[in-house]
Design a protein around this motif. Structure first.
Motif, mmCIF file in Angstrom:
data_model
loop_
_atom_site.group_PDB
_atom_site.id
_atom_site.type_symbol
_atom_site.label_atom_id
_atom_site.label_comp_id
_atom_site.label_asym_id
_atom_site.label_seq_id
_atom_site.Cartn_x
_atom_site.Cartn_y
_atom_site.Cartn_z
ATOM 1 N N UNK A 83 6.797 -14.493 -3.880
ATOM 2 C CA UNK A 83 5.897 -13.785 -4.708
ATOM 3 C C UNK A 83 4.426 -13.852 -4.471
ATOM 4 N N UNK A 84 3.437 -13.017 -5.314
ATOM 5 C CA UNK A 84 2.198 -13.259 -4.986
ATOM 6 C C UNK A 84 1.860 -14.077 -6.066
ATOM 7 N N UNK A 102 -2.127 -16.470 -6.521
ATOM 8 C CA UNK A 102 -3.332 -16.941 -6.081
ATOM 9 C C UNK A 102 -3.365 -18.448 -6.901
ATOM 10 N N UNK A 115 0.309 -2.472 3.753
ATOM 11 C CA UNK A 115 0.495 -3.730 4.416
ATOM 12 C C UNK A 115 1.637 -3.711 5.270
ATOM 13 N N UNK A 136 1.496 -0.014 -1.577
ATOM 14 C CA UNK A 136 0.147 0.128 -2.224
ATOM 15 C C UNK A 136 -0.915 -0.316 -1.365
ATOM 16 N N UNK A 137 -0.774 -1.441 -0.659
ATOM 17 C CA UNK A 137 -1.789 -1.929 0.026
ATOM 18 C C UNK A 137 -1.630 -1.407 1.558
ATOM 19 N N UNK A 166 -1.039 -12.050 3.709
ATOM 20 C CA UNK A 166 -0.601 -10.808 3.925
ATOM 21 C C UNK A 166 -1.160 -9.941 2.798
ATOM 22 N N UNK A 190 1.560 -7.909 -2.706
ATOM 23 C CA UNK A 190 1.356 -8.317 -3.638
ATOM 24 C C UNK A 190 2.658 -8.616 -4.491
ATOM 25 N N UNK A 191 3.855 -8.287 -3.790
ATOM 26 C CA UNK A 191 5.168 -8.633 -4.040
ATOM 27 C C UNK A 191 5.312 -7.548 -5.395
ATOM 28 N N UNK A 192 4.874 -6.441 -5.406
ATOM 29 C CA UNK A 192 5.049 -5.354 -6.506
ATOM 30 C C UNK A 192 6.474 -4.972 -6.431
ATOM 31 N N UNK A 193 7.280 -4.854 -5.269
ATOM 32 C CA UNK A 193 8.646 -4.518 -5.143
ATOM 33 C C UNK A 193 8.896 -3.146 -5.015
ATOM 34 N N UNK A 194 7.755 -2.360 -4.743
ATOM 35 C CA UNK A 194 8.013 -0.826 -4.636
ATOM 36 C C UNK A 194 8.914 -0.637 -3.302
#
Lengths: 114, 252
Positions: free
Chosen positions: A92-93, A95, A47, A44-45, A70, A73-77
């Motif tokens: 994992x993401x 903040x 990245x 998605x990003x 980085x 966002x550790x979405x796992x896609x």
């Protein structure tokens, strides 16, 4: 369950410091990865980067925005898309301070058939 | 990683402990947001079928506070993309404090104050995304075949944006079960700051446009299960004097 302290509620983290924003991190298994680039297409990003000119095996890697940060966002896609299962989420993401996750654990689990 | 297989599916309207996913659960668990599409048109009837899933969504007081706009013209989509990138560049000129040390000194405290008042828009994830869009490293709409704009009628019952979310998710799941790739795009809010685009899509009172869905045929088989953070859930089952039991949803 974790709670936000008074200071944490007030303090907005610095988005580009790795001790204040923990971004996702991935691990690629070089023995399984074929360098097909399906993970790069779904990220998605955007990245993930794959070095096409590499002489050896083309293994994707996460681009760093600033040291330790980085775009993940550790979405796992990428992990879901990978046909070989070469990707694991190392971190994992999360903040810190104002944006700290309080209801999610740092452990990861697949959907469970209860 | 476990890949799409259609055998061993449980029947609908039936539960047994530890049984396999039924078709609906399967779509929910394996759907991923798709951001690279084939250059192949979607038949209009398929888009109408997806919209039908939105029309029959639950809403507070059956108010149906929504309006759908379908955009399939590549020229308009390209124009939207270009304008959003331009506007994001302008926004980031005011808030991106990472560019040089002078900005770091003067802009960072200011951005932190703005983030306190707009915590959702300036969350680190959209902030990084906008930074990368401004640097033209990430596209906004990812060249979709169709875009469904989700307009919320502000006069709905209760919380109209929530109803819109329910309708949108219904459409997304229906579209995915029909083989389409979908993704929610919230960056359309940036475009809606411009009066000429609001006029173009006729977005005026009582409507507001905050989200859209992109649709297209996925370039490859991206679907599959992934792992997510374990959720911490409180269970209240010990009477009014007892303490809640904390359980790890998805853990062991």
């Amino acid at each position: 369950m974790k709670h936000l302290s008074f200071f944490e509620k007030l303090y907005i983290p610095d988005y580009f410091k790795s001790n204040q924003v923990q971004t996702g991190n991935l691990e690629f298994d070089p023995s399984l990865c074929t360098g097909c680039g399906i993970c790069v297409k779904i990220c998605p990003g955007r990245a993930l980067i794959i070095n096409k000119e590499a002489s050896e095996k083309k293994i994707p890697f996460l681009e760093e925005i600033s040291p330790g940060i980085t775009g993940c966002m550790s979405c796992g896609d990428c992990k879901a898309a990978c046909p070989k299962g070469a990707i694991t989420i190392k971190q994992g993401y999360n903040a810190k301070y104002f944006y700290k996750k309080t209801a999610q654990d740092s452990k990861f689990a697949f959907p469970k058939r209860y | 990683m476990p890949k799409r297989k259609n055998d061993n599916l449980s029947p609908l309207y039936f539960y047994e402990k530890g049984m396999d996913w039924n078709p609906v659960e399967k779509v929910i668990m394996e759907r991923r947001s798709i951001r690279s599409f084939k250059d192949k048109p979607i038949p209009d009837s398929l888009i109408r079928r997806v919209l039908e899933a939105g029309r029959f969504s639950p809403s507070a007081g059956n108010a149906q506070p929504w309006k759908f706009i379908v955009v399939t013209d590549p020229e308009i989509i390209a124009k939207m993309e270009k304008t959003t990138i331009k506007l994001t560049k302008l926004i980031m000129w005011f808030v991106d404090y990472e560019r040089n040390f002078i900005r770091k000194i003067f802009l960072k405290p200011l951005v932190k104050i703005i983030a306190r008042f707009r915590p959702n828009e300036l969350h680190p994830i959209p902030f990084n995304l906008m930074q990368r869009i401004a640097a033209e490293k990430v596209p906004v709409y990812h060249n979709p075949t169709a875009i469904i704009l989700l307009l919320v009628d502000k006069r709905g019952v209760g919380r109209p944006p929530l109803d819109m979310g329910i309708a949108g998710q219904n459409m997304v799941l229906a579209a995915h079960s029909l083989g389409l790739g979908t993704c929610w795009i919230g960056m359309i809010t940036v475009l809606m700051k411009l009066p000429q685009w609001r006029k173009f899509f006729n977005v005026k009172y009582p409507y507001s446009l905050d989200d859209c869905l992109i649709l297209g045929w996925p370039q490859a088989d991206f679907d599959g299960e992934t792992d997510r953070e374990v959720q911490v859930v409180d269970w209240y089952r010990q009477g009014s004097k007892g303490k809640p039991e904390v359980e790890q949803q998805g853990g062991d």
